[in-house]
Design a protein around this motif. Structure first.
Motif, PDB file in Angstrom:
ATOM      1  N   TRP A  84       0.819  -1.094   0.002  1.00 43.75           N
ATOM      2  CA  TRP A  84      -0.055  -0.155   0.050  1.00 43.75           C
ATOM      3  C   TRP A  84       0.926   1.195   0.171  1.00 43.75           C
ATOM      4  CZ3 TRP A  84      -0.452   3.430   4.118  1.00 43.75           C
ATOM      5  CH2 TRP A  84      -1.255   4.683   4.068  1.00 43.75           C
ATOM      6  N   VAL A  85       1.843   1.166   0.895  1.00 50.64           N
ATOM      7  CA  VAL A  85       2.979   2.377   0.870  1.00 50.64           C
ATOM      8  C   VAL A  85       3.389   2.631  -0.539  1.00 50.64           C
ATOM      9  CG1 VAL A  85       4.798   3.332   1.833  1.00 50.64           C
ATOM     10  CG2 VAL A  85       3.316   2.369   3.386  1.00 50.64           C
TER      11      VAL A  85
ATOM     12  N   GLN B 262       2.631   1.610  -3.432  1.00 51.40           N
ATOM     13  CA  GLN B 262       1.916   2.164  -4.593  1.00 51.40           C
ATOM     14  C   GLN B 262       1.041   3.439  -4.141  1.00 51.40           C
ATOM     15  OE1 GLN B 262       1.658   0.543  -7.527  1.00 51.40           O
ATOM     16  NE2 GLN B 262       3.008  -0.605  -6.591  1.00 51.40           N
ATOM     17  N   SER B 263       0.886   4.009  -3.089  1.00 53.25           N
ATOM     18  CA  SER B 263       0.810   5.114  -2.871  1.00 53.25           C
ATOM     19  C   SER B 263       1.653   6.166  -3.376  1.00 53.25           C
ATOM     20  CB  SER B 263       0.382   5.497  -1.123  1.00 53.25           C
ATOM     21  OG  SER B 263      -0.696   4.592  -0.768  1.00 53.25           O
TER      22      SER B 263
ATOM     23  N   ALA C 293       1.443   6.339  -6.978  1.00 51.56           N
ATOM     24  CA  ALA C 293       0.383   7.253  -7.445  1.00 51.56           C
ATOM     25  C   ALA C 293       0.782   8.712  -7.429  1.00 51.56           C
ATOM     26  CB  ALA C 293      -0.780   6.985  -6.423  1.00 51.56           C
TER      27      ALA C 293
ATOM     28  N   TYR D 211      -6.593   6.021  -7.737  1.00 47.84           N
ATOM     29  CA  TYR D 211      -5.867   5.817  -6.775  1.00 47.84           C
ATOM     30  C   TYR D 211      -6.350   4.352  -6.039  1.00 47.84           C
ATOM     31  CZ  TYR D 211      -4.313   5.676  -1.898  1.00 47.84           C
ATOM     32  OH  TYR D 211      -3.485   5.131  -0.637  1.00 47.84           O
TER      33      TYR D 211
ATOM     34  N   THR E 202      -4.138   1.027  -5.708  1.00 51.59           N
ATOM     35  CA  THR E 202      -3.510   0.248  -4.698  1.00 51.59           C
ATOM     36  C   THR E 202      -4.306  -1.137  -4.516  1.00 51.59           C
ATOM     37  OG1 THR E 202      -5.329   1.857  -3.546  1.00 51.59           O
ATOM     38  CG2 THR E 202      -2.918   2.518  -3.615  1.00 51.59           C
TER      39      THR E 202
ATOM     40  N   ASN F 140      -1.094   0.838 -12.141  1.00 53.64           N
ATOM     41  CA  ASN F 140      -1.020   2.114 -11.368  1.00 53.64           C
ATOM     42  C   ASN F 140      -0.768   3.328 -12.688  1.00 53.64           C
ATOM     43  OD1 ASN F 140      -0.209   4.456 -10.011  1.00 53.64           O
ATOM     44  ND2 ASN F 140       0.278   3.135  -8.183  1.00 53.64           N
TER      45      ASN F 140
END
Length: 262
Positions: free
Chosen positions: A121-122, A124-125, A128, A150, A154, A191
């Motif tokens: 998650w971190v 792909q955040s 993004a 987003y 994610t 993404n």
């Protein structure tokens, strides 16, 4: 010294991009993490120098080296099309420290499901933010489009990581070490197109050699996004595909103890 001439082409990189050394010097300058330490006043001063020079106004006493330095500082912090200041972690100068930290954590904490979910998650955040901050063109993207992209990106990344982790549960430990790389590769395919969907809809600006805008091209946007996806996957290979092989060998040695928690 005389006044700096106005025929220096700061639209292009300073070094010859047809040579490896020229490309290396250019990208080392673009990704220089020290630019993150510059104050807002320094960034604004560099923007003023660049914009004035493009308008035919030379700052008194300005040297060519100072001009190029201002150009690269300006490029490191401001979007080339919109002129907006890019959020700190979305800048190219943040790529090295951010990717080193996140990649190291993904490769270290890959055994437990909660840590896999968190670091994917971190990652792909962060991706993004970078993809949005460095999008091509000046066409706006709505909050709804941004939120949809987003969440989709994610969610896809985390689902891919967990799916691959489940499939490799009964395979040799070395195979499991490649789950982060496989998840990152698959997530990049989700993404990047989603975060830059506006470019696929309206195209990206196309200019002539003089920098005059000729129009927008969807074909160029598709080609550019495809190249970005491929390059991002290839860029991840040295950091995410080679260390698992090294660590697998090292962990078989007595001098390196395995932490069962991670």
């Amino acid at each position: 010294m005389g006044e700096l001439p106005l025929d220096i082409n700061i639209q292009e990189p300073r070094w010859d991009q047809s040579t490896f050394l020229g490309r290396a010097r250019h990208f080392f300058t673009v990704t220089d993490p020290r630019n993150l330490l510059l104050s807002g006043a320094q960034l604004e001063a560099s923007r003023t120098i660049v914009q004035n020079y493009r308008a035919g106004v030379v700052t008194p006493g300005l040297t060519e080296d100072q001009l190029w330095r201002a150009k690269y500082v300006y490029d490191s912090a401001f979007h080339p099309d919109t002129g907006e200041k890019v959020v700190l972690i979305g800048r190219m100068s943040a790529q090295v420290p951010m990717n080193m930290t996140i990649t190291g954590c993904m490769l270290t904490f890959y055994r437990r499901t909660p840590t896999v979910v968190f670091w994917q998650w971190v990652n792909q955040s962060f991706n993004a933010i970078v993809n949005y901050s460095n999008r091509s063109g000046d066409a706006p993207i709505t909050v709804r489009q941004l939120g949809t992209a987003y969440v989709s990106a994610t969610t896809g990344a985390v689902a891919t990581a967990l799916g691959l982790k489940s499939l490799t549960k009964h395979l040799p430990a070395l195979v499991g070490r490649f789950v982060p790389f496989a998840a990152v590769a698959a997530a990049n395919c989700i993404n990047i197109p989603l975060m830059r969907q506006r470019e696929l809809q309206v195209g990206i600006p196309v200019t002539d050699e003089a920098g005059q805008r000729l129009g927008h091209s969807v074909t160029a946007a598709k080609q550019g996004i495809f190249q970005v996806v491929v390059s991002r996957i290839c860029m991840a290979i040295p950091a995410m595909a080679i260390p698992p092989l090294i660590m697998d060998r090292l962990e078989k040695r007595d001098f390196l103890k395995v932490d069962p928690v991670s």
